[in-house]
Design a protein around this motif. Structure first.
Motif, short mmCIF file in Angstrom:
data_model
loop_
_atom_site.label_atom_id
_atom_site.label_comp_id
_atom_site.label_asym_id
_atom_site.label_seq_id
_atom_site.Cartn_x
_atom_site.Cartn_y
_atom_site.Cartn_z
N PRO A 1 0.83 -1.20 0.00
CA PRO A 1 0.00 0.00 0.00
C PRO A 1 0.87 1.27 0.00
CG PRO A 1 -0.77 -1.54 1.66
CD PRO A 1 0.52 -2.08 1.13
N LEU B 1 8.06 5.08 8.82
CA LEU B 1 8.47 3.84 8.17
C LEU B 1 9.30 4.11 6.94
CD1 LEU B 1 5.06 1.94 8.12
CD2 LEU B 1 6.82 1.86 9.87
N PRO C 1 3.83 -0.33 4.57
CA PRO C 1 3.35 -0.70 5.90
C PRO C 1 3.42 -2.20 6.19
CG PRO C 1 1.52 -0.14 4.46
CD PRO C 1 2.77 0.19 3.71
N MET C 2 3.58 -3.03 5.16
CA MET C 2 3.62 -4.47 5.42
C MET C 2 5.02 -4.96 5.76
SD MET C 2 0.62 -5.67 5.42
CE MET C 2 0.75 -7.45 5.30
N MET C 3 6.03 -4.44 5.05
CA MET C 3 7.39 -4.95 5.27
C MET C 3 8.38 -3.85 5.63
SD MET C 3 7.91 -7.98 2.49
CE MET C 3 9.42 -8.55 3.24
N GLY C 4 7.90 -2.62 5.69
CA GLY C 4 8.80 -1.51 5.95
C GLY C 4 9.41 -1.57 7.35
N MET C 5 10.50 -0.80 7.49
CA MET C 5 11.18 -0.82 8.77
C MET C 5 10.93 0.49 9.51
SD MET C 5 14.97 -2.13 9.58
CE MET C 5 15.31 -2.95 8.10
N CYS C 6 10.80 0.42 10.84
CA CYS C 6 10.58 1.63 11.62
C CYS C 6 11.89 2.40 11.75
CB CYS C 6 10.11 1.27 13.02
SG CYS C 6 8.40 0.86 13.09
N ASN D 1 8.87 -13.19 5.48
CA ASN D 1 8.44 -12.08 6.33
C ASN D 1 7.53 -11.09 5.59
OD1 ASN D 1 8.26 -10.70 8.71
ND2 ASN D 1 10.10 -9.48 8.36
N GLY E 1 4.43 -10.79 6.17
CA GLY E 1 3.54 -10.23 7.19
C GLY E 1 2.07 -10.54 6.99
N ALA F 1 4.35 -12.98 12.22
CA ALA F 1 5.51 -12.71 11.36
C ALA F 1 6.75 -12.45 12.21
CB ALA F 1 5.22 -11.52 10.46
#
Lengths: 433, 312
Positions: free
Chosen positions: A161, A320, A324-329, A406, A408, A421
């Protein structure tokens, strides 16, 4: 056989915002780890003058690719940078002089065969821009004696997304994309190129169809818009029907899978010789007042990009890198932009504490099986979680925890809000130990 | 800006929650509840209310005694209470119903670790315990549309086999609260299916097996699936997530097993009804079905050693 997938809200609000160039920042911080593999060693020291496109970091390791300066200016410091993953690498801080003087190193490469293509791609600092950052020259430099590579898969799915940077690449930069595709195809002598693209991008599909119409062996394959369509194994299967087995690289199945922006960059580099020093990325999120696509020099801080898009940083709760599904903070908005970032998303904290608690309330697993029917690789996340909780290495290996990529999806669909995950990643590390 | 939150991906979640799943089940049971109120009068509603309330109270007390966090908000206790009520005749004394919910919630569910940890369906075990403890009250089948002042009882349609198909379908027969109307249960089951709470695999396998097996045994297949607890069991008890297999193949095996055991008990056993026993027996087999029907990961390479171990 159809792979399992899930449907996410697309939220591609920035798809029609043309890429705008970020004003030149006063200072950049260039990380020596922007790719998968060994960190680079800085080639410059404090006080050195650097030029645009000059190589400032390199490594002798097999799995690595060099780093170049995105600006002209003076190196003010070579310091440590704490990466979001917890490792520490070197970073080169440069004060820009505003001249943007181009380095004499920058000249179009001579590409005649596979070896020269790989060398040129290596010198360009190119790595997979879908997010993982796998050094592209290693991907291209497959062992011909061992694997017969015949197909190039271009990953233009962009299933996360919010993100629209690959979409803008296809709309704005289709010439370079085509150049790159044809270059790789002819140099490697491939029979077939398949461009896999999700059906929520009709404008890009139209352009690619038009431009590939006269090309022999190049086809555009329209895929269903579902997640994780853009995962390497998933798109390889959905475009060619080939299954990349456990422990294999795509080349073992005769495939090279490349992100559309990566191949676009290769096309551009072959003409100009300018290494990878700018990146297009989507800036979006609920506290970003003007969501947009920006083209930013590598090394600019995220806060600068976010401020450019009128982000209300005071309200930020989570920022991020990626979708939003695989991103890193990100723990700090002063983090520099790296080659693999295709989006920066900023979200505010929900004010209503109780509402969040209700939403995230974890219960016991109710064995509904949603995670199993969501997993694109047919794993059993709930069983994996139980096996990890009892630290059962044998069961984890039997359930093939190592295959988890991963994505998610399991966590997303879980009604009990279990962090499946996350557990899979812990379990993977545990099973390897 | 306060400190930024750092957490593992994914950062978005679907809106579905455990309590929403349970709420959907409650909604799906409503058509059958309305039918039971129509057929058996207001006491049906009272009895259902007593069961749900006591189930929630037992769950709350357990949480307090066992020092667990409050789990009544996941609504699973209310579902168990309602399902147990659906397995009782309308004349069941309230205090005996409360014992049933005690068995279901405290013994079957909480003592095994609460939601998700029980191996048997709580409502089914509650019903079986009441059946053995209060056989008289549990088989006191009043005729439909009865006058509360002079209760007339009769045999269930499974014993006398005189009801017409249409009576069985709409619910103009005697029996437990929830099992009278096949139509109402099918509506509820389809609702769950449309809301993607259950798949039709288990119900179709269950009902289909009863239908075919009955014909093979020379019985009236349509009568067998409409009468008794097959519809209630197939749509609402054999689809309970916790106590049934997790994969599609497993669900079908479970449904077929339930169907066969139900028929065997009905035709040759000493009980007229076998649905609850069949589901309980299959609940016990569920871990083995799960083990045998694990999914095959895509791209998995099974090493020779592992394959041998599997065969051994």
């Amino acid at each position: 056989m159809k792979l399992n997938s899930i449907f996410l809200p697309h939220k591609k609000g920035t798809e029609n915002s043309e890429t705008v160039a970020l004003p030149l920042p006063a200072k950049v911080k260039i990380s020596m780890s922007q790719h998968m593999g060994a960190f680079c060693e800085p080639l410059v020291k404090k006080g050195d003058r650097v030029l645009v496109g000059q190589k400032i970091g390199d490594s002798q390791a097999f799995m690595s690719c060099p780093v170049h300066s995105s600006v002209s200016g003076t190196v003010t410091a070579v310091t440590d940078l704490l990466l979001p993953g917890g490792k520490v690498c070197k970073e080169v801080e440069i004060d820009t002089d505003g001249l943007q003087e181009v380095s004499p190193e920058v000249k179009p490469p001579v590409i005649i065969d596979k070896a020269s293509l790989c060398e040129a791609v290596k010198q360009s600092g190119c790595c997979g821009m879908g997010g993982a950052g796998f050094p592209t020259h290693i991907k291209l430099n497959y062992n011909e004696a061992k694997c017969k590579v015949d197909t190039l898969v271009i990953n233009a799915a962009e299933c996360e997304p919010y993100i629209t940077s690959d979409y803008r690449e296809m709309i704005e930069n289709w010439e370079d994309v085509m150049t790159g595709i044809l270059l790789v195809k002819s140099v490697l002598g491939l029979d077939r190129v398949v461009i896999g693209i999700e059906d929520n991008k009709p404008a890009a599909i139209k352009i690619l169809r038009e431009k590939t119409a006269g090309e022999d062996g190049v086809e555009v394959k329209v895929l269903r818009s579902c997640y994780p369509q853009g995962a390497e194994k998933v798109i390889a299967y959905n475009t060619t029907g080939r299954v990349i087995m456990e422990g294999q690289l795509p080349s073992d199945q005769g495939l090279i899978v490349m992100n559309v922006t990566t191949v676009g960059f290769i096309g551009q580099y072959s003409k100009t010789g300018m290494p990878l020093i700018t990146k297009r990325l989507t800036v979006d999120g609920d506290i970003v007042a003007t969501p947009c696509n920006v083209s930013a020099p590598i090394g600019v801080t995220l806060s600068e990009i976010l401020k450019f898009a009128d982000c209300n940083l005071e309200a930020a709760h989570k920022i991020l890198l990626g979708g939003p599904m695989m991103g890193m903070c990100v723990y700090d908005t002063e983090m520099p932009l790296s080659k693999t970032n295709n989006a920066v998303l900023a979200f505010k904290a929900e004010i209503d504490r109780k509402k969040i608690e209700d939403k995230c309330r974890q219960t016991n697993c109710i064995k509904c099986g949603r995670c199993i029917s969501a997993c694109p690789l047919n794993l059993m996340p709930t069983e994996l979680e139980k096996a990890y909780d009892r630290r059962d290495k044998e069961a984890l290996n039997k359930l093939k925890v190592g295959l988890c990529m991963n994505c998610g999806s399991c966590s997303y669909v879980c009604p009990a809000k279990r962090n499946l995950a996350e557990k899979n990643q812990l379990a993977k590390a545990f099973a390897r130990s | 800006m306060e400190k930024l939150t750092v957490s593992p991906s994914p950062h978005i979640r679907d809106g579905i929650t455990t309590s929403k799943v349970m709420t959907h089940v409650l909604i799906a049971l409503c058509p059958a509840l309305i039918m039971s109120a129509v057929v058996f009068g207001g006491r049906a509603l009272m009895l259902t209310g007593v069961c749900m309330l006591t189930a929630i109270i037992w769950e709350k007390l357990c949480n307090i005694v066992m020092k667990r966090s409050d789990t009544t908000r996941d609504i699973s206790a209310a579902v168990t209470g309602m399902l147990l009520a659906f397995n009782l005749p309308v004349t069941m004394p309230y205090w005996q119903a409360a014992i049933g919910t005690f068995v279901a919630i405290v013994i079957v569910k909480q003592l095994f670790g609460g939601l998700g940890q029980n191996f048997a369906n709580p409502a089914i075990v509650g019903r079986i315990v009441l059946m053995l403890a209060f056989t008289g009250n549990m088989t006191n089948w009043v005729v439909p549309f009865y006058d509360p002042d002079k209760i007339v009882t009769g045999a269930t349609p499974l014993v006398n086999k005189t009801a017409s198909y249409i009576d069985l379908f709409l619910g103009r027969t005697g029996g437990c609260l929830g099992e009278v109307s096949a139509a109402a249960l099918i509506i509820g089951g389809l609702y769950l299916c449309i809301m993607k709470i259950i798949s039709l695999d288990t119900p179709l396998a269950f009902i289909g097996t009863v239908f075919i097996f009955s014909y093979l045994c020379g019985e009236d297949g349509i009568y067998q699936i409409l009468a008794g607890g097959v519809m209630l069991g197939a749509f609402f008890m054999a689809t309970d997530y916790v106590t049934t297999p997790i994969t599609r193949t497993g669900k079908i095996i479970f449904g077929v097993g339930c169907g066969i055991i139900t028929c065997v008990i009905r035709f040759w056993g000493s009980y007229p009804e076998g649905v609850s026993f069949s589901i309980l027996l299959m609940n016990i087999l569920t871990p083995y079905i799960d083990m045998a029907t694990r999914t095959k990961p895509i791209g998995a390479v099974v090493k020779k050693k592992e394959a041998k171990a599997d065969e051994g």
